[in-house]
Enzyme design. Sequence first.
Site, PDB file in Angstrom:
ATOM      1  N   SER B 172      -0.732  -1.792  42.287  1.00  0.00           N
ATOM      2  CA  SER B 172       0.003  -1.370  43.474  1.00  0.00           C
ATOM      3  C   SER B 172       0.988  -2.423  43.954  1.00  0.00           C
ATOM      4  O   SER B 172       1.863  -2.128  44.745  1.00  0.00           O
ATOM      5  CB  SER B 172      -0.985  -1.037  44.593  1.00  0.00           C
ATOM      6  OG  SER B 172      -1.750  -2.174  44.900  1.00  0.00           O
ATOM      7  N   LYS B 211       4.677  -8.798  50.789  1.00  0.00           N
ATOM      8  CA  LYS B 211       6.108  -8.652  51.047  1.00  0.00           C
ATOM      9  C   LYS B 211       6.666  -9.976  51.557  1.00  0.00           C
ATOM     10  O   LYS B 211       5.945 -10.808  52.104  1.00  0.00           O
ATOM     11  CB  LYS B 211       6.353  -7.583  52.123  1.00  0.00           C
ATOM     12  CG  LYS B 211       5.958  -6.158  51.731  1.00  0.00           C
ATOM     13  CD  LYS B 211       7.048  -5.489  50.938  1.00  0.00           C
ATOM     14  CE  LYS B 211       6.735  -4.010  50.718  1.00  0.00           C
ATOM     15  NZ  LYS B 211       5.501  -3.825  49.908  1.00  0.00           N
TER      16      LYS B 211
END
Lengths: 256, 256
Positions: B172, B211
Site C-alpha cells: 500500500s 507522505k
Amino acid sequence: MMARKSEGLGERPIKILQFLTEYQDRRGYSPSIREIGKHIGVDSTSLVDYYLDQLAEKGYIERDSRVSRSIRIIKELPESLSGRAKPETAGAKMLSAVGKAVSDAAAAVSEVATELLSIPLVGRIGASLPIPMPETSSAYFDSYSSVEIARSLLPSREKIGDLFALEVDGVSMIDAMVNDGDIVIMKKTSTANNGDMVAVWLEENNETTLKYFYLENGKVRLQPANPTMEPIMIDNPEQVRVQGKVVMVVRQFKSQ
Amino acid sequence: MMARKSEGLGERPIKILQFLTEYQDRRGYSPSIREIGKHIGVDSTSLVDYYLDQLAEKGYIERDSRVSRSIRIIKELPESLSGRAKPETAGAKMLSAVGKAVSDAAAAVSEVATELLSIPLVGRIGASLPIPMPETSSAYFDSYSSVEIARSLLPSREKIGDLFALEVDGVSMIDAMVNDGDIVIMKKTSTANNGDMVAVWLEENNETTLKYFYLENGKVRLQPANPTMEPIMIDNPEQVRVQGKVVMVVRQFKSQ
DNA sequence: CTTGACACAGAACGGATGTTCAAATATAAT
DNA sequence: ATTATATTTGAACATCCGTTCTGTGTCAAG
C-alpha cells in the site's frame, strides 16, 4: 544526633538529578525550574531553586545565572544513591546500550568489528553510465568513504569481500523503487539467479538500470520493480552485462 | 539556465550553524535567538527565527516550539561549507550525557568501528491500521527482535531514544517508494517539519500512509513521494495525526 | 521556652525569550 | 513592466523563566 547532611543529598535533589539526566538524554536540553518542580511534585519555584543550589554546591550540576535551561550535569549520581530500577524509558535503554559499548569497548572491539561491516562507497550510479566497480584487491580502504552495516542485516553467509556500495544519482531508477540519494549495496558478480535484483548495463539503450533478473528458456527477462511497467526481453543472454546484484538499499532521510 | 543557488544555505544560516556548534560545545546549551542575532549582526529576532526555520527545514537543527534554548544540532555542516576544523579536545564535557558517551565511544573505537544501535522492531505497518508504537515505559526489550544500525548512518546528533523500527506489510505504500518487507526506522514524534517524511493516520480514509509533510499557511499538504500523484490537502492541521517521522528505510534482498 | 538552622509555600517582579504581524525592500521569474 | 517569491525590518505581545521576598512550620540544641 549528628544530622550531617553535608555528605548526602536529600530525596528531592536526587530525584531532580535523575530527572535532569533523563530529560537531557531525551530532549537534548535542560528543563526549566517549573518543569522540574512539576515532575517532583513541587510547585514552588523557589524550592526547586533551593534544591538546585544544593546540587550545585555539591558539584553535581552547574548553571549560569539568569539563563534559562542552562543546567549542566557535571557529576553522575553515586550508585549508592541511584536506587532506581532497571526498567527505564526507551531512551535510557539506548543509553545503556551506548554505555555498554563504551565500557566494553576495549574488550569487545573484535566482536563489534565483526558485527559491523564497513562497505566501501565506491561511487555513484546513474542511468547514463556503467557503474564503477571497486578494485579487485583492496587498498581503496581510505580513499573513499564507507557505509557501515550491521552484519545482522545481511544474508548470513554473505561473503563480505565482494560487497560495495553506490549512491544513486538522479531519479532514473525511480521505477525500481530506488530514489535519488539512496545507497545501494551490491555484490560483485557477473551471474545472477532468477529473482535477483541486478544492475545491468544495457548496451542498446546505453544505460544502467536496476531490474529483477529472470532467465527463461534461453531469454533474459528484465522486470522492473514497478509492476505497472513492461519488462525488457533480451533474446541473447550474452548481451546482458550483469554488473552486480543488489543486496540492500538504504534510504536516509536527513529531514529533507 | 541552472543558476545553482538552490543548492542550499545562505551565508547567514551557515554562520548561525557554526555559532550554534561553537556555543553548545562551549556552554553546553543552546543560545537564545537574540544571542544568535547579536553574533551575526542582526537585531531583528524575527529574521533569526526565519533563518532557524530554514535550518530546521533543511534538517540541520531541531527546536521545540515555544521552548527557550531548545535548539539541537542534527546534521553537521557539509565540509565544503564548514571552513573550520573539528575541535574535539576541550569543552566536550559540557555535552549531555548521551552526547558525551557517544563521543567518548567514538573516540575509543574510532579506528575499528563506530557504535551499533539496536533499534527495537515493534511491529508492522500497513495501510489499514495505525502504526504500533513502543510503550514509553515498559520493557519490550527481548520480546521483539531488533534492527541493528550503525550510528554513522543516522543524523549525527539524532536523539536515539525515540527511534523504533517497523516492517512494512503490503504494497500500500508503494507510491511512497516503500515496498512490502521494507524496514522503516522512525522517530517517535507528534510534530513534523516541512519536508519530513512522516507516518500519518488519516481518519477520514481510515488508513496510515507515508507522505512528505508540508505546513503551508495553516493547511497541511501531504505529498506522495511519487511525483505523479496528487497531494492530499487538509485544512485543519489538528486532523493530521503524525505518528512519527521516517528516519531511514532499509530494503533487503534475500539472495534466494 | 527561645533560638536558629533548615525545609517549604506562594506570590510577585522584571527581564528574557519565542512568536507573530504588517510592511518594506530586494531578487528572480514571466 | 509586472508578478511572484525571497529577504529584511521593526515593533509589539504574551509567556516563560530565574530571582527574590515574605512568610510558615519543624526540629533539635542551648
